[in-house]
Design a protein around this motif. Sequence first.
Motif, mmCIF file in Angstrom:
data_model
loop_
_atom_site.group_PDB
_atom_site.id
_atom_site.type_symbol
_atom_site.label_atom_id
_atom_site.label_comp_id
_atom_site.label_asym_id
_atom_site.label_seq_id
_atom_site.Cartn_x
_atom_site.Cartn_y
_atom_site.Cartn_z
ATOM 1 N N LEU A 263 0.810 -1.219 0.000
ATOM 2 C CA LEU A 263 0.000 0.000 0.000
ATOM 3 C C LEU A 263 0.841 1.265 0.000
ATOM 4 O O LEU A 263 1.890 1.327 0.642
ATOM 5 C CB LEU A 263 -0.917 0.028 1.227
ATOM 6 C CG LEU A 263 -1.925 -1.118 1.390
ATOM 7 C CD1 LEU A 263 -2.788 -0.873 2.621
ATOM 8 C CD2 LEU A 263 -2.785 -1.267 0.143
ATOM 9 N N GLN A 264 0.348 2.271 -0.714
ATOM 10 C CA GLN A 264 0.879 3.626 -0.592
ATOM 11 C C GLN A 264 0.100 4.308 0.535
ATOM 12 O O GLN A 264 -1.130 4.242 0.554
ATOM 13 C CB GLN A 264 0.694 4.402 -1.892
ATOM 14 C CG GLN A 264 1.576 3.933 -3.032
ATOM 15 C CD GLN A 264 3.048 4.194 -2.766
ATOM 16 O OE1 GLN A 264 3.420 5.228 -2.221
ATOM 17 N NE2 GLN A 264 3.896 3.248 -3.142
ATOM 18 N N PRO A 265 0.778 4.925 1.493
ATOM 19 C CA PRO A 265 0.064 5.538 2.621
ATOM 20 C C PRO A 265 -0.979 6.548 2.159
ATOM 21 O O PRO A 265 -0.705 7.392 1.301
ATOM 22 C CB PRO A 265 1.183 6.224 3.420
ATOM 23 C CG PRO A 265 2.431 5.490 3.037
ATOM 24 C CD PRO A 265 2.240 5.103 1.599
ATOM 25 N N ASP A 266 -2.167 6.445 2.703
ATOM 26 C CA ASP A 266 -3.233 7.385 2.384
ATOM 27 C C ASP A 266 -4.067 7.614 3.640
ATOM 28 O O ASP A 266 -4.116 6.747 4.518
ATOM 29 C CB ASP A 266 -4.121 6.827 1.266
ATOM 30 C CG ASP A 266 -4.791 7.915 0.443
ATOM 31 O OD1 ASP A 266 -4.758 9.088 0.876
ATOM 32 O OD2 ASP A 266 -5.348 7.601 -0.620
ATOM 33 N N PHE A 267 -4.689 8.773 3.735
ATOM 34 C CA PHE A 267 -5.439 9.157 4.930
ATOM 35 C C PHE A 267 -4.568 9.065 6.184
ATOM 36 O O PHE A 267 -5.054 8.740 7.278
ATOM 37 C CB PHE A 267 -6.700 8.298 5.096
ATOM 38 C CG PHE A 267 -7.670 8.419 3.955
ATOM 39 C CD1 PHE A 267 -8.382 9.590 3.749
ATOM 40 C CD2 PHE A 267 -7.855 7.364 3.067
ATOM 41 C CE1 PHE A 267 -9.273 9.717 2.689
ATOM 42 C CE2 PHE A 267 -8.732 7.479 2.002
ATOM 43 C CZ PHE A 267 -9.445 8.648 1.807
ATOM 44 N N VAL A 268 -3.280 9.329 6.007
ATOM 45 C CA VAL A 268 -2.307 9.171 7.094
ATOM 46 C C VAL A 268 -2.653 10.033 8.304
ATOM 47 O O VAL A 268 -2.690 9.548 9.440
ATOM 48 C CB VAL A 268 -0.885 9.507 6.589
ATOM 49 C CG1 VAL A 268 0.084 9.639 7.758
ATOM 50 C CG2 VAL A 268 -0.403 8.445 5.625
ATOM 51 N N ASP A 269 -2.891 11.319 8.069
ATOM 52 C CA ASP A 269 -3.171 12.229 9.182
ATOM 53 C C ASP A 269 -4.416 11.796 9.947
ATOM 54 O O ASP A 269 -4.461 11.845 11.179
ATOM 55 C CB ASP A 269 -3.351 13.660 8.671
ATOM 56 C CG ASP A 269 -2.054 14.262 8.161
ATOM 57 O OD1 ASP A 269 -1.100 13.496 7.907
ATOM 58 O OD2 ASP A 269 -1.981 15.486 8.017
ATOM 59 N N ASP A 270 -5.429 11.367 9.208
ATOM 60 C CA ASP A 270 -6.674 10.922 9.838
ATOM 61 C C ASP A 270 -6.451 9.658 10.663
ATOM 62 O O ASP A 270 -6.978 9.528 11.775
ATOM 63 C CB ASP A 270 -7.747 10.657 8.777
ATOM 64 C CG ASP A 270 -8.168 11.919 8.049
ATOM 65 O OD1 ASP A 270 -8.204 12.985 8.683
ATOM 66 O OD2 ASP A 270 -8.463 11.839 6.848
ATOM 67 N N ILE A 271 -5.696 8.724 10.117
ATOM 68 C CA ILE A 271 -5.446 7.470 10.828
ATOM 69 C C ILE A 271 -4.679 7.728 12.119
ATOM 70 O O ILE A 271 -5.032 7.209 13.190
ATOM 71 C CB ILE A 271 -4.683 6.480 9.915
ATOM 72 C CG1 ILE A 271 -5.594 6.004 8.777
ATOM 73 C CG2 ILE A 271 -4.174 5.283 10.717
ATOM 74 C CD1 ILE A 271 -4.883 5.226 7.688
#
Length: 307
Positions: free
Chosen positions: A144-152
């Motif tokens: 996976l490419q990191p996404d929604f990182v800040d939210d997670i």
Amino acid sequence: MKMLDPSQFDRIFGSLDPFPYNRAFVHHLESSRRSLEGSLFIDRVLKALNLSKATSHYPPKNKDALRQLYVHICESKNATVHHKLSVVYYLLLDVDDRNGSHQAETYSQRASIPKKYKIFMKGLWHMDALQFDLALQYLTHPSLQPDFVDDIITVLVRNAKNDDYSLALAYYHTVQPIIQSSQALELLFDALARSSVVDAFQFSRSHADFMRRQLFRRLVISVLESAHKKESVDKALDLTSLPLDAQEEQWFKECLESGEGKRLPGANDTLLMRKIATGHVGHGGDPGNWAVILEGFKTGSGGRTQA
């Protein structure tokens, strides 16, 4: 593609008997939405795909509402085919969870959804179910490419129990993402500081001077604010024994002598601990000196022992 044809709704979702989104499940999803900063991760996905209109239909209250949601997804001109298939896959995970079926996997095979899309959506589905440990088994997958990182990170830190930030830190250390928002950065740093003073210090040094100074100040404040907790003495020792450079030494003094840290109990004791640790007062190795200062820090005496 037939897998995104409004006429295929009944074939894809089956009889929906019983209807999975009953009152109890809808209440659970609404409760989860409140726990997740006001938005489920499926809400975030729909918004990112310019499918915000579909968000108002989730969770669907009846079969017609679910059909309408599916039609919105199918007819969207803004999302790619794989993204739209992934949202349908997420909905089928709901159906499987409630009805004990295996429709999501069957659908993903028929629609040839790439594995990485399934892994990511399953991780987000577990986040929405507040099953954070299971979610990370998917969201930290190397494909996976990191996404929604800040939210997670924000969700994991704010939902940590009993100051246990191991899930948030495990996600960060495994994925090594780039954090965009200052709020997520500060939450992550506070979690680091409460878990390991040394790790937080090293993290602060990885940033440019302005942010580095802000993070270093947060570290000092964090240690002083934990003065009455069980591990407070160990953290104080770790803080005052750090290998500070001249700039950090100045920030340390400013924070405790004239800055925000001055008002906190233990500020003077912490300054004195630093002087002893660096050999700038008395006999730094004298256990008696340390015992008096550490007791002052622990009880919040605010510097009853003078340098």
